[in-house]
Scaffold this motif. Sequence first.
Motif, PDB file in Angstrom:
ATOM      1  N   PRO A 170       0.813  -1.227   0.000  1.00 20.44           N
ATOM      2  CA  PRO A 170       0.000   0.000   0.000  1.00 20.44           C
ATOM      3  C   PRO A 170       0.841   1.270   0.000  1.00 20.44           C
ATOM      4  O   PRO A 170       0.408   2.300  -0.519  1.00 20.44           O
ATOM      5  CB  PRO A 170      -0.832  -0.130   1.280  1.00 20.44           C
ATOM      6  N   VAL A 171       2.048   1.206   0.564  1.00 21.71           N
ATOM      7  CA  VAL A 171       2.916   2.387   0.560  1.00 21.71           C
ATOM      8  C   VAL A 171       3.393   2.681  -0.860  1.00 21.71           C
ATOM      9  O   VAL A 171       3.400   3.837  -1.303  1.00 21.71           O
ATOM     10  CB  VAL A 171       4.106   2.174   1.512  1.00 21.71           C
ATOM     11  N   CYS A 172       3.772   1.634  -1.597  1.00 20.56           N
ATOM     12  CA  CYS A 172       4.198   1.817  -2.991  1.00 20.56           C
ATOM     13  C   CYS A 172       3.042   2.311  -3.851  1.00 20.56           C
ATOM     14  O   CYS A 172       3.223   3.183  -4.709  1.00 20.56           O
ATOM     15  CB  CYS A 172       4.735   0.502  -3.549  1.00 20.56           C
ATOM     16  N   VAL A 173       1.853   1.758  -3.628  1.00 22.94           N
ATOM     17  CA  VAL A 173       0.693   2.166  -4.417  1.00 22.94           C
ATOM     18  C   VAL A 173       0.358   3.625  -4.144  1.00 22.94           C
ATOM     19  O   VAL A 173       0.111   4.412  -5.065  1.00 22.94           O
ATOM     20  CB  VAL A 173      -0.509   1.252  -4.103  1.00 22.94           C
ATOM     21  N   GLN A 174       0.351   4.010  -2.877  1.00 20.23           N
ATOM     22  CA  GLN A 174      -0.004   5.380  -2.524  1.00 20.23           C
ATOM     23  C   GLN A 174       1.029   6.380  -3.025  1.00 20.23           C
ATOM     24  O   GLN A 174       0.685   7.505  -3.402  1.00 20.23           O
ATOM     25  CB  GLN A 174      -0.160   5.511  -1.013  1.00 20.23           C
ATOM     26  N   ALA A 175       2.297   5.975  -3.065  1.00 23.22           N
ATOM     27  CA  ALA A 175       3.338   6.886  -3.541  1.00 23.22           C
ATOM     28  C   ALA A 175       3.150   7.229  -5.014  1.00 23.22           C
ATOM     29  O   ALA A 175       3.489   8.331  -5.455  1.00 23.22           O
ATOM     30  CB  ALA A 175       4.717   6.270  -3.312  1.00 23.22           C
ATOM     31  N   GLY A 176       2.604   6.292  -5.806  1.00 18.99           N
ATOM     32  CA  GLY A 176       2.332   6.570  -7.211  1.00 18.99           C
ATOM     33  C   GLY A 176       3.569   6.798  -8.041  1.00 18.99           C
ATOM     34  O   GLY A 176       3.536   7.567  -9.009  1.00 18.99           O
ATOM     35  N   ARG A 177       4.669   6.137  -7.711  1.00 20.51           N
ATOM     36  CA  ARG A 177       5.908   6.334  -8.459  1.00 20.51           C
ATOM     37  C   ARG A 177       6.055   5.364  -9.627  1.00 20.51           C
ATOM     38  O   ARG A 177       6.880   5.585 -10.508  1.00 20.51           O
ATOM     39  CB  ARG A 177       7.109   6.154  -7.525  1.00 20.51           C
ATOM     40  N   ARG A 178       5.294   4.271  -9.594  1.00 20.23           N
ATOM     41  CA  ARG A 178       5.426   3.246 -10.630  1.00 20.23           C
ATOM     42  C   ARG A 178       4.041   2.786 -11.070  1.00 20.23           C
ATOM     43  O   ARG A 178       3.065   2.918 -10.336  1.00 20.23           O
ATOM     44  CB  ARG A 178       6.247   2.058 -10.104  1.00 20.23           C
ATOM     45  N   PRO A 216       1.150  -0.059 -12.157  1.00 19.83           N
ATOM     46  CA  PRO A 216       0.763  -1.282 -11.441  1.00 19.83           C
ATOM     47  C   PRO A 216       1.582  -2.513 -11.804  1.00 19.83           C
ATOM     48  O   PRO A 216       1.929  -3.309 -10.927  1.00 19.83           O
ATOM     49  CB  PRO A 216      -0.714  -1.452 -11.831  1.00 19.83           C
ATOM     50  N   LEU A 217       1.907  -2.689 -13.087  1.00 19.39           N
ATOM     51  CA  LEU A 217       2.666  -3.876 -13.475  1.00 19.39           C
ATOM     52  C   LEU A 217       4.122  -3.812 -13.025  1.00 19.39           C
ATOM     53  O   LEU A 217       4.825  -4.818 -13.072  1.00 19.39           O
ATOM     54  CB  LEU A 217       2.601  -4.079 -14.992  1.00 19.39           C
ATOM     55  N   GLU A 218       4.589  -2.649 -12.602  1.00 20.72           N
ATOM     56  CA  GLU A 218       5.947  -2.536 -12.079  1.00 20.72           C
ATOM     57  C   GLU A 218       6.013  -2.867 -10.593  1.00 20.72           C
ATOM     58  O   GLU A 218       7.106  -3.040 -10.053  1.00 20.72           O
ATOM     59  CB  GLU A 218       6.478  -1.119 -12.297  1.00 20.72           C
ATOM     60  N   LEU A 219       4.865  -2.948  -9.940  1.00 25.43           N
ATOM     61  CA  LEU A 219       4.828  -3.231  -8.509  1.00 25.43           C
ATOM     62  C   LEU A 219       4.771  -4.733  -8.280  1.00 25.43           C
ATOM     63  O   LEU A 219       4.029  -5.451  -8.953  1.00 25.43           O
ATOM     64  CB  LEU A 219       3.615  -2.560  -7.863  1.00 25.43           C
ATOM     65  N   GLU A 220       5.530  -5.180  -7.316  1.00 27.12           N
ATOM     66  CA  GLU A 220       5.555  -6.607  -7.000  1.00 27.12           C
ATOM     67  C   GLU A 220       4.273  -7.013  -6.279  1.00 27.12           C
ATOM     68  O   GLU A 220       3.750  -6.272  -5.442  1.00 27.12           O
ATOM     69  CB  GLU A 220       6.767  -6.920  -6.125  1.00 27.12           C
ATOM     70  N   ALA A 221       3.767  -8.189  -6.630  1.00 30.60           N
ATOM     71  CA  ALA A 221       2.612  -8.757  -5.932  1.00 30.60           C
ATOM     72  C   ALA A 221       3.141  -9.688  -4.842  1.00 30.60           C
ATOM     73  O   ALA A 221       3.623 -10.780  -5.125  1.00 30.60           O
ATOM     74  CB  ALA A 221       1.710  -9.508  -6.902  1.00 30.60           C
ATOM     75  N   HIS A 222       3.060  -9.258  -3.596  1.00 29.44           N
ATOM     76  CA  HIS A 222       3.652  -9.990  -2.483  1.00 29.44           C
ATOM     77  C   HIS A 222       2.682 -11.034  -1.935  1.00 29.44           C
ATOM     78  O   HIS A 222       1.460 -10.836  -1.945  1.00 29.44           O
ATOM     79  CB  HIS A 222       4.019  -9.028  -1.344  1.00 29.44           C
ATOM     80  N   GLN A 223       3.250 -12.118  -1.454  1.00 22.77           N
ATOM     81  CA  GLN A 223       2.457 -12.992  -0.605  1.00 22.77           C
ATOM     82  C   GLN A 223       2.050 -12.198   0.635  1.00 22.77           C
ATOM     83  O   GLN A 223       2.807 -11.366   1.133  1.00 22.77           O
ATOM     84  CB  GLN A 223       3.273 -14.225  -0.199  1.00 22.77           C
ATOM     85  N   ILE A 224       0.849 -12.454   1.127  1.00 20.81           N
ATOM     86  CA  ILE A 224       0.342 -11.657   2.245  1.00 20.81           C
ATOM     87  C   ILE A 224       1.285 -11.723   3.442  1.00 20.81           C
ATOM     88  O   ILE A 224       1.541 -10.711   4.115  1.00 20.81           O
ATOM     89  CB  ILE A 224      -1.077 -12.126   2.625  1.00 20.81           C
ATOM     90  N   ASP A 225       1.854 -12.895   3.703  1.00 22.87           N
ATOM     91  CA  ASP A 225       2.761 -13.031   4.849  1.00 22.87           C
ATOM     92  C   ASP A 225       4.090 -12.321   4.629  1.00 22.87           C
ATOM     93  O   ASP A 225       4.808 -12.038   5.600  1.00 22.87           O
ATOM     94  CB  ASP A 225       3.023 -14.516   5.136  1.00 22.87           C
ATOM     95  N   ASP A 226       4.440 -12.035   3.371  1.00 27.79           N
ATOM     96  CA  ASP A 226       5.721 -11.391   3.073  1.00 27.79           C
ATOM     97  C   ASP A 226       5.644  -9.869   3.113  1.00 27.79           C
ATOM     98  O   ASP A 226       6.683  -9.200   3.076  1.00 27.79           O
ATOM     99  CB  ASP A 226       6.222 -11.818   1.688  1.00 27.79           C
ATOM    100  N   LEU A 227       4.441  -9.316   3.174  1.00 31.29           N
ATOM    101  CA  LEU A 227       4.307  -7.864   3.125  1.00 31.29           C
ATOM    102  C   LEU A 227       5.025  -7.164   4.282  1.00 31.29           C
ATOM    103  O   LEU A 227       5.706  -6.155   4.044  1.00 31.29           O
ATOM    104  CB  LEU A 227       2.833  -7.473   3.096  1.00 31.29           C
ATOM    105  N   PRO A 228       4.928  -7.635   5.537  1.00 28.81           N
ATOM    106  CA  PRO A 228       5.665  -6.943   6.614  1.00 28.81           C
ATOM    107  C   PRO A 228       7.172  -6.904   6.371  1.00 28.81           C
ATOM    108  O   PRO A 228       7.825  -5.897   6.685  1.00 28.81           O
ATOM    109  CB  PRO A 228       5.316  -7.760   7.863  1.00 28.81           C
ATOM    110  N   ARG A 229       7.728  -7.966   5.807  1.00 26.60           N
ATOM    111  CA  ARG A 229       9.170  -7.967   5.530  1.00 26.60           C
ATOM    112  C   ARG A 229       9.514  -6.954   4.445  1.00 26.60           C
ATOM    113  O   ARG A 229      10.554  -6.288   4.514  1.00 26.60           O
ATOM    114  CB  ARG A 229       9.622  -9.373   5.132  1.00 26.60           C
ATOM    115  N   HIS A 230       8.656  -6.854   3.440  1.00 30.22           N
ATOM    116  CA  HIS A 230       8.895  -5.851   2.395  1.00 30.22           C
ATOM    117  C   HIS A 230       8.838  -4.442   2.973  1.00 30.22           C
ATOM    118  O   HIS A 230       9.683  -3.599   2.657  1.00 30.22           O
ATOM    119  CB  HIS A 230       7.859  -5.999   1.281  1.00 30.22           C
TER     120      HIS A 230
END
Length: 263
Positions: free
Chosen positions: A193-201, A203-217
């Motif tokens: 959500p931080v990458c999406v809200q920043a609007g720098r890239r 959608p296809l440039e954003l990685e689709a994370h496993q839900i459990d991996d999001l905190p590590r990202h």
Amino acid sequence: MCVICADRAEAVAVGPCDHSEICHHCCLRLRILYRDARCPLCKADNATVYLTAAASSAPAATVAEGGAPQPQPQPHAPPPPPPPPPSFEELEAARARAPDRFYSGKRWALGVHVDKAMPDPPPALLAPGGGVAAAAALRAWQGRWRVPLHVQLLQWTSRSCPVCDPLGRNRRPFGTPKELREHLLTHGRVQCPVCVQAGRRFPLELEAHQIDDLPRHLARAHKHCAFCDEYYYGDDEMYDHMKRKHFHCGICQAAGTHHLYFA
């Protein structure tokens, strides 16, 4: 080479200022995501720009009578610079003569006209007697440009699913970020959500994370405010937040201790 991303530009943007040192990807990022239509070099406000394939800088090979390619006379000399792309006036005249040659979308990138004409192969790939390597390079080049430039860019900027449509080839991508977000949940994935809200890239440039991996990202890629327990995209966003929401000691700053904040 693009002056923003420093990558070799396969296509360039040409505006009324006639600067062509920015690649097609960075041009679209500036105009669509950052809402900035200025030239990155001279800061001229370019209401209209053309995206066209960049000329190749590959030198042509010399061929002997027997058909075997010969080395260049000066093998250590740098290759000649590529010819410049068409000027803005030339592209304007070409669009006036053949409007169908250019693509422009009213709901896509305002003021952007993409040249749909296929570029010519580099001369080195067309030289006779190049052998297997030259033939393979020519096939790779033809494969790269099999899809017209405007179709490539429409796919690249589409709001498509990075899991089931990573190349953006779906003719009907998702209409809103919410629809894409709900669809990704069916894959058990989320975009940061931080990458999406920043609007720098896009959608296809954003990685689709496993839900459990999001905190590590979040911990690895973004800045965390311990006072608010919130993440910010980068140093600039974090600094702006700390300056607006938290306190700093003027005495400490005068003594050379910077970036020390208090709740």
